[in-house]
Design an enzyme around this catalytic site. Sequence first.
Site, PDB file in Angstrom:
ATOM      1  CG  ASP A  58      -1.715   1.249   1.406  1.00  0.00           C
ATOM      2  OD1 ASP A  58      -1.739   2.081   0.471  1.00  0.00           O
ATOM      3  OD2 ASP A  58      -2.316   1.432   2.480  1.00  0.00           O
TER       4      ASP A  58
ATOM      5  CD  GLU B 274      34.544  14.198   3.838  1.00  0.00           C
ATOM      6  OE1 GLU B 274      34.364  15.254   4.506  1.00  0.00           O
ATOM      7  OE2 GLU B 274      35.577  13.983   3.190  1.00  0.00           O
TER       8      GLU B 274
ATOM      9  CD  GLU C   8      30.588  16.853   9.880  1.00  0.00           C
ATOM     10  OE1 GLU C   8      31.736  17.173   9.520  1.00  0.00           O
ATOM     11  OE2 GLU C   8      29.708  17.691  10.187  1.00  0.00           O
TER      12      GLU C   8
ATOM     13  CD  GLU D  96      33.899  16.498  12.033  1.00  0.00           C
ATOM     14  OE1 GLU D  96      34.037  17.637  12.544  1.00  0.00           O
ATOM     15  OE2 GLU D  96      34.490  16.150  10.995  1.00  0.00           O
TER      16      GLU D  96
ATOM     17  CD  GLU E 267      33.700  13.271   8.564  1.00  0.00           C
ATOM     18  OE1 GLU E 267      34.557  13.015   7.686  1.00  0.00           O
ATOM     19  OE2 GLU E 267      33.422  14.436   8.923  1.00  0.00           O
TER      20      GLU E 267
ATOM     21  CG  HIS F 231      31.972  18.608   4.206  1.00  0.00           C
ATOM     22  ND1 HIS F 231      32.864  18.521   5.245  1.00  0.00           N
ATOM     23  CD2 HIS F 231      31.156  19.654   4.499  1.00  0.00           C
ATOM     24  CE1 HIS F 231      32.630  19.472   6.125  1.00  0.00           C
ATOM     25  NE2 HIS F 231      31.595  20.164   5.695  1.00  0.00           N
TER      26      HIS F 231
ATOM     27  NE  ARG G   2      38.524  20.941   5.660  1.00  0.00           N
ATOM     28  CZ  ARG G   2      39.631  20.497   5.084  1.00  0.00           C
ATOM     29  NH1 ARG G   2      40.565  21.381   4.706  1.00  0.00           N
ATOM     30  NH2 ARG G   2      39.821  19.214   4.871  1.00  0.00           N
TER      31      ARG G   2
ATOM     32  CD  GLU H 106      34.864  18.932   0.916  1.00  0.00           C
ATOM     33  OE1 GLU H 106      34.737  18.256   1.943  1.00  0.00           O
ATOM     34  OE2 GLU H 106      35.678  19.873   0.823  1.00  0.00           O
TER      35      GLU H 106
ATOM     36  NE  ARG I  24      33.891  22.998   3.312  1.00  0.00           N
ATOM     37  CZ  ARG I  24      34.356  22.156   4.231  1.00  0.00           C
ATOM     38  NH1 ARG I  24      34.866  20.988   3.859  1.00  0.00           N
ATOM     39  NH2 ARG I  24      34.301  22.459   5.510  1.00  0.00           N
TER      40      ARG I  24
END
Length: 470
Positions: A51, A130, A132, A212, A220, A269, A339, A358, A360
């Site tokens: 369903d 990655e 966390e 982390e 992480e 990330h 970063r 990457e 982020r």
Amino acid sequence: MTVQEVLERVKQQGIQAVDMRFMDFPGLWQHFTIPAGHLDEDTFAEGLGFDGSSLRGWKGIEASDMVVVPDPSTAFVDPFSRIPTLVLICNIAEPKTLQPYNRDPRTIAQRAEDYLRSSGIGDDVYFGPEAEFFIFDDIRFDQNEHSGYYFLDSVEGRWNTGRDEGPNLGYKPRYKEGYFPVPPTDKFQDLRNEMMLNMIECGLDVECQHHEVATAGQAEIDMRFDKMVRMADQLMMFKYIVKNTALQHGKTVTFMPKPIWNDNGSGMHTHVSIWKNGKNLFAGDEYAGMSEAGLFAIGGVLQHAPALVALTNPTTNSYKRLVPGFEAPTRLAYSSSNRSAAVRIPNYSSSPKAQRFEFRCPDPSCNPYLAFSAVLLAAIDGIKNKIHPGSPFDKNLYDLPPEELAEVPSTPASLEVALDSLERDHEFLLAGDVFSADTIRTWIDYKREKEVDALRLRPHPFEFALYYDI
């Protein structure tokens, strides 16, 4: 693993139950279980009915019959079931015709991979998220007409330095200083190792685990990159394993992006690379070792980022993480090793195989099938339309003077604004019929009604501190 190999494994390992796992629309795993003796070749060809009207964002009760079709390549033995249980991840299909259901997240991701190949740009796309998360000892919350609160606790919480724990032995990570002290300050080393070993037992390729930045058990565990659909499957396995391993030890895990005020939130990330003919399409002689195609891919992601985050950061809580100063990038710029930018080009290795970008901004509250597909489509759009990302920002974007910062676009400040952006900018998601207009419309309407409006209607506890004495 083939159908025959799955059936043989059921016999050899004494499997007694088979669990059918599939995604709901917002991004939670759902399941039902059949006796192992009922699993046969027809199950994989014809699927099993259920369903669909009771699942969030799917069909109404007037058209609720749906079918799950298990993918034999996804089989793994559940390490938490007392009765030997094999898990199969499934696609969702229409009854009778067995045509893929257009809102099935896993089907959307498979269409995205197919579109990449049909475009001629690449053969495969690899994702490395990655994710966390926080490990807590206690969580209580409620919201009703006359009260609203949440209370969470952790033996690692910095707020517990003065609590009588009979005795309190200290060693609690300072706010924003959890990256990464050894035990006894890090109190979850053994638990994370157990999570890691459970993942390996289920077939995940784990690279490392660590504490982390935040206090209170932020963690992480990193998996090695893989092809997009397979990585989305693995991320759902990852969440399941982490939560259930913690539960066995009387702990609770959340992937909520910002459960603690005034400390770092949990991001995801996401590393991306496209390959063609066995070579990394992003490796070249341009900035930071990228190719022109790689820069165009970044340009596509940055241009569409205000709409993308409606899928990669899909909760109202996501935008309590996307604020400057907590390692969450809010400025839509790119750079090498930086970063503070929304897109970073990692600089760990000179190998062309390692070249990637990457993104982020994403967080682990997302539906990975939808989020990864959207990022891929933005990258493809950038390559096809040669969207150059402009000049890189090789400086800390958090510390730019106001006049310079005003020139750098920013992520939306709320889910509501992100959904507005997605409403305006979604043509790139319709390419190759990966997303349908119906799917995007349903996503926007569901999020507005069930989350944005629902939160807007409710008083917040802090509003009483601000306004009660007016």
